[in-house]
Motif scaffolding. Structure first.
Motif, PDB file in Angstrom:
ATOM      1  N   ILE A  47      53.070  86.492  -8.194  1.00 40.12           N
ATOM      2  CA  ILE A  47      53.527  87.179  -9.239  1.00 40.12           C
ATOM      3  C   ILE A  47      53.618  88.664  -9.207  1.00 40.12           C
ATOM      4  CG2 ILE A  47      51.215  87.347 -10.577  1.00 40.12           C
ATOM      5  CD1 ILE A  47      54.570  87.074 -12.229  1.00 40.12           C
ATOM      6  N   MET A  48      52.304  89.321  -8.286  1.00 39.93           N
ATOM      7  CA  MET A  48      52.440  90.536  -7.872  1.00 39.93           C
ATOM      8  C   MET A  48      53.570  90.885  -7.030  1.00 39.93           C
ATOM      9  SD  MET A  48      50.480  92.479  -9.473  1.00 39.93           S
ATOM     10  CE  MET A  48      50.696  94.026  -8.691  1.00 39.93           C
ATOM     11  N   LYS A  49      54.055  90.287  -6.167  1.00 39.11           N
ATOM     12  CA  LYS A  49      55.286  90.332  -5.260  1.00 39.11           C
ATOM     13  C   LYS A  49      56.430  90.333  -6.103  1.00 39.11           C
ATOM     14  CE  LYS A  49      53.155  88.088  -1.268  1.00 39.11           C
ATOM     15  NZ  LYS A  49      52.885  86.790  -0.779  1.00 39.11           N
ATOM     16  N   GLU A  50      56.462  89.352  -7.380  1.00 43.35           N
ATOM     17  CA  GLU A  50      57.630  89.556  -8.094  1.00 43.35           C
ATOM     18  C   GLU A  50      57.679  90.925  -8.928  1.00 43.35           C
ATOM     19  OE1 GLU A  50      57.699  86.033 -10.706  1.00 43.35           O
ATOM     20  OE2 GLU A  50      57.030  84.687  -9.014  1.00 43.35           O
ATOM     21  N   ILE A  51      56.531  91.230  -9.411  1.00 40.04           N
ATOM     22  CA  ILE A  51      56.288  92.318 -10.232  1.00 40.04           C
ATOM     23  C   ILE A  51      56.964  93.579  -9.367  1.00 40.04           C
ATOM     24  CG2 ILE A  51      54.799  94.051 -11.361  1.00 40.04           C
ATOM     25  CD1 ILE A  51      53.414  91.312 -12.176  1.00 40.04           C
ATOM     26  N   THR A  52      56.559  93.714  -8.222  1.00 39.04           N
ATOM     27  CA  THR A  52      56.816  94.942  -7.367  1.00 39.04           C
ATOM     28  C   THR A  52      58.150  94.757  -6.967  1.00 39.04           C
ATOM     29  OG1 THR A  52      54.706  94.641  -6.514  1.00 39.04           O
ATOM     30  CG2 THR A  52      56.273  95.797  -4.864  1.00 39.04           C
ATOM     31  N   ALA A  53      58.825  93.630  -6.649  1.00 37.16           N
ATOM     32  CA  ALA A  53      60.186  93.672  -6.474  1.00 37.16           C
ATOM     33  C   ALA A  53      61.057  93.849  -7.662  1.00 37.16           C
ATOM     34  CB  ALA A  53      60.480  92.062  -6.111  1.00 37.16           C
ATOM     35  N   ARG A  54      60.536  93.698  -8.666  1.00 37.97           N
ATOM     36  CA  ARG A  54      61.057  94.313 -10.019  1.00 37.97           C
ATOM     37  C   ARG A  54      61.162  95.881 -10.069  1.00 37.97           C
ATOM     38  NH1 ARG A  54      63.135  90.462 -13.979  1.00 37.97           N
ATOM     39  NH2 ARG A  54      62.832  88.532 -13.113  1.00 37.97           N
TER      40      ARG A  54
END
Length: 138
Positions: A47-54
């Motif tokens: 989820i942190m990877k997704e948040i950072t990618a956004r």
């Protein structure tokens, strides 16, 4: 029919912030909405990877993920107020303060400023998820 994982609600925030931690402990989500799961923004996770990618900076706001929808900062606290139960003084106060998107947008920057000041006083570092190269102090 929606699967059990569809009812999973992720709240991503800095677990080293004592105020954020306490908020998440007393917040009660209506059972009919789903199960609230807490994710520490300081830990490496999908989820942190997704948040950072956004491009969402978790030093500037918590993130709430419900299904495929992401809520950030004032929108997250507003959404939490709407899906929380009204049981207990804290949850009623939380609903009253943040049920309005406008009031949430006014109050959230003040809460974020207080959080940043508290973390600075405690000597905690930024999460710095958008630029992990330099862990700087608040």
């Amino acid at each position: 029919m929606a699967g059990e994982s569809d009812k999973e609600i992720l709240l991503v925030y800095d677990r080293e912030c004592p105020v954020c931690e306490r908020y998440s402990q007393v917040l009660r989500i209506k059972e009919s909405v789903g199960e609230l799961k807490i994710v520490n923004a300081r830990e490496d996770s999908e989820i942190m990877k997704e948040i950072t990618a956004r491009g969402l900076d978790v030093d500037q706001g918590m993130v709430l993920k419900m299904g495929d929808q992401y809520y950030y900062g004032s929108d997250a606290i507003h959404a939490l107020a709407l899906i929380s139960s009204r049981s207990g003084l804290f949850n009623r106060l939380n609903y009253w303060m943040f049920r309005s998107r406008t009031l949430s947008r006014i109050l959230y920057p003040l809460l974020r400023w207080c959080r940043n000041l508290l973390l600075k006083m405690l000597g905690r570092t930024r999460i710095n998820n958008l630029n992990r190269a330099g862990k700087e102090k608040f």
